[in-house]
Design a protein around this motif. Structure first.
Motif, PDB file in Angstrom:
ATOM      1  N   LEU A 322       1.055  -0.930   0.088  1.00 35.84           N
ATOM      2  CA  LEU A 322       0.097   0.218  -0.064  1.00 35.84           C
ATOM      3  C   LEU A 322       0.970   1.456   0.015  1.00 35.84           C
ATOM      4  CD1 LEU A 322      -2.303  -0.785   2.572  1.00 35.84           C
ATOM      5  CD2 LEU A 322      -2.481  -1.157  -0.142  1.00 35.84           C
ATOM      6  N   GLY A 323       2.220   1.419   0.591  1.00 36.48           N
ATOM      7  CA  GLY A 323       2.732   2.354   0.172  1.00 36.48           C
ATOM      8  C   GLY A 323       3.934   2.635  -1.051  1.00 36.48           C
ATOM      9  N   LEU A 324       3.976   1.721  -1.742  1.00 34.20           N
ATOM     10  CA  LEU A 324       4.147   2.187  -3.059  1.00 34.20           C
ATOM     11  C   LEU A 324       3.243   2.509  -3.760  1.00 34.20           C
ATOM     12  CD1 LEU A 324       6.766  -1.202  -2.737  1.00 34.20           C
ATOM     13  CD2 LEU A 324       7.408   1.132  -2.974  1.00 34.20           C
ATOM     14  N   THR A 350      15.516  -6.621  -0.899  1.00 36.63           N
ATOM     15  CA  THR A 350      14.743  -6.803  -2.102  1.00 36.63           C
ATOM     16  C   THR A 350      14.881  -5.606  -2.515  1.00 36.63           C
ATOM     17  OG1 THR A 350      13.700  -8.496  -1.110  1.00 36.63           O
ATOM     18  CG2 THR A 350      11.641  -6.917  -2.423  1.00 36.63           C
ATOM     19  N   ALA A 351      14.664  -4.044  -1.636  1.00 33.40           N
ATOM     20  CA  ALA A 351      14.753  -3.481  -1.895  1.00 33.40           C
ATOM     21  C   ALA A 351      15.723  -2.333  -2.889  1.00 33.40           C
ATOM     22  CB  ALA A 351      15.123  -2.233  -0.742  1.00 33.40           C
ATOM     23  N   GLN A 352      17.112  -2.792  -1.981  1.00 31.90           N
ATOM     24  CA  GLN A 352      18.150  -2.036  -3.244  1.00 31.90           C
ATOM     25  C   GLN A 352      18.090  -3.440  -4.694  1.00 31.90           C
ATOM     26  OE1 GLN A 352      20.140   0.460  -2.614  1.00 31.90           O
ATOM     27  NE2 GLN A 352      20.738  -0.798  -4.707  1.00 31.90           N
ATOM     28  N   LEU A 369       7.705   4.316  -6.697  1.00 31.08           N
ATOM     29  CA  LEU A 369       8.119   3.498  -7.890  1.00 31.08           C
ATOM     30  C   LEU A 369       8.762   4.611  -8.764  1.00 31.08           C
ATOM     31  CD1 LEU A 369       4.975   2.013  -7.599  1.00 31.08           C
ATOM     32  CD2 LEU A 369       6.974   0.460  -7.676  1.00 31.08           C
ATOM     33  N   THR A 370       9.500   4.368  -9.433  1.00 35.00           N
ATOM     34  CA  THR A 370       9.975   4.676 -10.746  1.00 35.00           C
ATOM     35  C   THR A 370       8.516   5.049 -11.850  1.00 35.00           C
ATOM     36  OG1 THR A 370      10.651   3.184 -11.655  1.00 35.00           O
ATOM     37  CG2 THR A 370      12.180   5.161 -10.018  1.00 35.00           C
ATOM     38  N   MET A 381       5.091  -5.693  -6.286  1.00 39.43           N
ATOM     39  CA  MET A 381       4.683  -5.401  -5.159  1.00 39.43           C
ATOM     40  C   MET A 381       5.107  -6.558  -4.546  1.00 39.43           C
ATOM     41  SD  MET A 381       1.406  -2.633  -5.019  1.00 39.43           S
ATOM     42  CE  MET A 381       2.148  -1.067  -5.546  1.00 39.43           C
ATOM     43  N   ALA A 382       5.028  -8.057  -5.825  1.00 40.56           N
ATOM     44  CA  ALA A 382       5.501  -9.601  -5.311  1.00 40.56           C
ATOM     45  C   ALA A 382       6.365  -9.551  -5.038  1.00 40.56           C
ATOM     46  CB  ALA A 382       4.538  -9.836  -6.997  1.00 40.56           C
TER      47      ALA A 382
END
Length: 391
Positions: A322-324, A350-352, A369-370, A381-382
């Motif tokens: 939801l944040g993304l 994961t984020a990096q 998100l870009t 998101m998955a």
């Protein structure tokens, strides 16, 4: 945009509509006056019972959302009984956002004035398109001219906070046609616009219709869908609407507070047939069977058919998803404050990886998100699904 700690949201489900649209998979169906009267009686009984269970909890209600279905098919006197029960049973904050969905063709100047007098202060019109041929394709009951008439009647009734729902990716829709819809709606200066892409939900008539290759050929391909999205987003932002969530645009300060509450993890109680709730770490849903609901409405425990414990891992996943979706992004400091774990320990690798791939960008403690990331947001998101729960 976040509310005070302890704020609670209420969702009221009205399952009735004039005619179910071919693409709709919501819990909704046509009704007669007798069914609406019985439902209003059952719903007020449930509201009274649930509010009695919440007595002494000191939970103030920051927003109320009447959704459906089409709540505007309910006669004002039945909505009055529902709103009265809510006001008597819950502590509703002064200035709370009270929204109601309505479809063009189901309201009049008189009914809109009655809704406003009940304390409803935000309307969400389900327009979908300004093109009458597209509206017929969607099985909508109204024309664009009917929407215009209802929109101005709502303004005259005193509504100064109006959302308009639009859809893209429709059969045979062109970019130029979608642009004309956007231009026609923006000229009205609504405070909020929700712009969603058509989704073929399994079990709907649309899903069945567009399984054939011939019918599917009338739908835009993936590249065209993305072009429709970005054309719409760029146009709306140029016209002064802030994209605060992937599909939602608002004039500054007019974001839908109720939806922001969902997206930021605020607890909520759903009242009515099939309504879902998130409370005290549990997610539960009311029965979808009308007879069972009406018989047991005074006993909330008897109508709750699904119950799930929201584990720590599940809560973390939802926070990330939801944040993304929000333009403000996922805030690592809020994550640590909420869950007591450093974001880096749970999602750092994961984020990096997603940043390196150009799907996320890091700005201070926030991840967003870009442009590329938005185009494949479901895949991004998955990546935040956890292989096992967090001990």
């Amino acid at each position: 945009m976040e509310g005070k700690s302890g704020d609670l949201e209420l969702y009221i489900h009205i399952p009735f509509c004039v005619r179910k649209c071919g693409y709709c998979d919501f819990l909704s169906f046509p009704s007669d006056a007798s069914a609406r009267e019985q439902y209003a009686r059952g719903l007020t009984e449930e509201i009274k019972a649930v509010s009695a269970l919440m007595a002494g909890r000191e939970r103030e209600v920051s927003s109320i959302y009447l959704g459906g279905g089409t709540p505007s098919v309910m006669e004002p006197q039945y909505l009055e009984s529902i709103m009265k029960a809510l006001g008597e049973g819950f502590t509703v904050q002064e200035g709370a956002e009270i929204s109601m969905e309505c479809n063009p063709g189901t309201v009049t100047g008189k009914s809109l004035a009655a809704f406003r007098n009940l304390g409803i202060n935000r309307l969400s019109f389900g327009l979908q398109s300004a093109d009458d041929s597209e509206l017929r394709c969607l099985s909508r009951i109204h024309t664009f001219d009917q929407f215009l008439e209802n929109f101005w009647e709502a303004r005259k009734a005193g509504f100064s906070n109006i959302n308009v729902d639009l859809m893209s990716g429709l059969p045979n829709q062109t970019l130029q046609g979608y642009e004309r819809t956007l231009q026609a709606v923006v000229r009205l200066e609504p405070e909020h616009i929700s712009a969603y892409s058509l989704i073929l939900e399994e079990g709907t008539p649309f899903y069945q219709t567009y399984q054939s290759a011939e019918a599917a050929a009338s739908l835009p391909d993936e590249d065209t869908e993305r072009q429709l999205y970005w054309t719409g987003r760029e146009f709306l932002e140029k016209e002064g609407y802030v994209c605060y969530e992937i599909s939602n645009f608002a004039k500054p300060g007019k974001e839908c507070r109720h939806n922001v509450g969902y997206w930021t993890g605020r607890e909520y109680i759903g009242l009515g047939l099939g309504a879902s709730s998130l409370l005290d770490g549990y997610r539960f849903r009311n029965t979808v069977h009308m007879e069972e609901y009406l018989t047991n409405a005074p006993d909330p425990q008897a109508i709750r058919s699904v119950e799930e414990t929201v584990t720590l891992g599940r809560a973390m996943e939802e926070f990330a998803f939801l944040g993304l979706r929000m333009s403000e992004g996922l805030d690592e400091t809020v994550f640590q404050r909420r869950f007591g774990r450093p974001f880096e320990n749970i999602y750092g690798q994961t984020a990096q990886r997603l940043v390196t791939l150009g799907l996320l960008r890091r700005e201070g403690t926030k991840l967003r998100l870009t442009h590329r990331g938005i185009d494949v947001s479901n895949l991004v998101m998955a990546e935040f699904l956890l292989e096992s729960d967090i001990p």
